[in-house]
Motif scaffolding. Structure first.
Motif, mmCIF file in Angstrom:
data_model
loop_
_atom_site.group_PDB
_atom_site.id
_atom_site.type_symbol
_atom_site.label_atom_id
_atom_site.label_comp_id
_atom_site.label_asym_id
_atom_site.label_seq_id
_atom_site.Cartn_x
_atom_site.Cartn_y
_atom_site.Cartn_z
ATOM 1 N N GLY A 182 26.696 -8.445 -12.341
ATOM 2 C CA GLY A 182 26.364 -9.664 -11.887
ATOM 3 C C GLY A 182 28.112 -10.277 -11.865
ATOM 4 N N GLU A 183 29.064 -9.472 -12.088
ATOM 5 C CA GLU A 183 30.402 -10.213 -12.043
ATOM 6 C C GLU A 183 31.016 -9.865 -10.612
ATOM 7 O OE1 GLU A 183 31.516 -10.449 -16.733
ATOM 8 O OE2 GLU A 183 32.352 -8.916 -15.276
ATOM 9 N N SER A 209 35.311 -14.321 -10.719
ATOM 10 C CA SER A 209 34.388 -14.551 -12.025
ATOM 11 C C SER A 209 35.839 -15.202 -13.137
ATOM 12 C CB SER A 209 33.811 -13.670 -12.826
ATOM 13 O OG SER A 209 32.897 -13.226 -12.020
#
Length: 285
Positions: free
Chosen positions: A206-207, A211
């Motif tokens: 998810g990164e 980020s």
């Protein structure tokens, strides 16, 4: 031709020449958009790798790095004093000192003070800590509190001597600064601590590399690490992989960052060539 007509014609001609000489919107230099060259550094262990791989002395390896356009060195704790001196003699300023104080075990005052002294004695104003580790990849609230408390204690001690304390997004699942969530929590709990933005370490599910941009206001140093396509743990010359280095560097400059960018490619078997390629790519930005 009357005198008045001659004066008028002369004035018209003068204005015409002035209009030609005056910069137009197309060729006028926008001084606000002219960027200063990036301040590039390299890890001391990379210079040691170059020396070993090329069969030259550390001093000779440092000179090759300087020739590549790199002007700083990020010193790993434990580097011999004569090697630090050789790097400085080659024209590499000490950009940052990196230490591993093992705060999960306690606070070793002598070790902490030696890290700050190493920075101060070499004209450096930054120490980056890898502050400690959990016993596993799981969150550990008790150890988090202990590591943060000891990091704040270190930062207060270092600040008295004019040294900033920094932590990075560290790519070990046992680290209290692994990933954006943990790094944000750590920095929130230690407001006097600065952030080292490692461009290759935001690779948890998810990164993505960008980020870390939300932490840009806390950034005090950058580790520019690129990753080969399909290998979130590999390393390659900066600018040759999939990490959007140019975009991140541009965002940092737009935000007013003018500090050090340390290039990083641990494990490279052609370290000098990687350093030269990385420096060339970054100097062109």
């Amino acid at each position: 031709m009357g005198k008045l007509s001659a004066v008028v014609l002369t004035l018209v001609a003068f204005r015409a020449v002035a209009a030609v000489l005056e910069p137009t919107a197309l060729n006028e230099v926008d001084h606000a958009s002219v960027r200063a060259p990036l301040r590039l550094a390299i890890f001391s262990s990379h210079v040691e790798d170059i020396a070993r791989q090329k069969g030259v002395s550390f001093a000779e390896a440092a000179a090759k790095v300087r020739t590549a356009g790199i002007s700083g060195i990020t010193v790993m704790d434990g580097l011999a004093a004569d090697r630090i001196a050789a790097a400085r003699n080659a024209g590499l300023a000490v950009a940052c000192v990196v230490g591993w104080p093992e705060f999960e075990k306690g606070y070793d005052a002598a070790k902490c003070e030696s890290l700050v002294s190493l920075a101060v004695s070499n004209g450096c104003s930054q120490v980056m800590l890898v502050p400690g580790f959990y016993h596993s990849a799981a969150d550990d609230a008790e150890l988090f509190d202990a590591i943060v408390r000891r990091t704040r204690k270190f930062a207060a001690m270092a600040a008295v001597r004019g040294v900033e304390t920094l932590v990075e997004d560290f790519d070990d699942e046992r680290s209290p600064t692994c990933g954006i969530r943990r790094t944000k929590a750590f920095l929130e709990a230690a407001p006097s601590v600065g952030f080292v933005y490692d461009t290759g370490n935001f690779n948890s599910p998810g990164e993505r590399a960008e980020s870390g941009l939300e932490l840009l206001p806390r950034a005090r140093h950058f580790h520019l690490k690129d990753r080969p396509a399909g290998d979130c743990r590999g390393s390659c010359a900066v600018g040759s992989g999939v990490v959007p280095i140019a975009r991140i560097v541009s965002a940092a400059r737009d935000a007013g960052y003018g500090g050090w960018f340390t290039i990083e490619h641990f494990g490279a078997t052609n370290m000098l060539e990687c350093a030269e390629s990385s420096a060339a790519f970054l100097r062109a930005l």
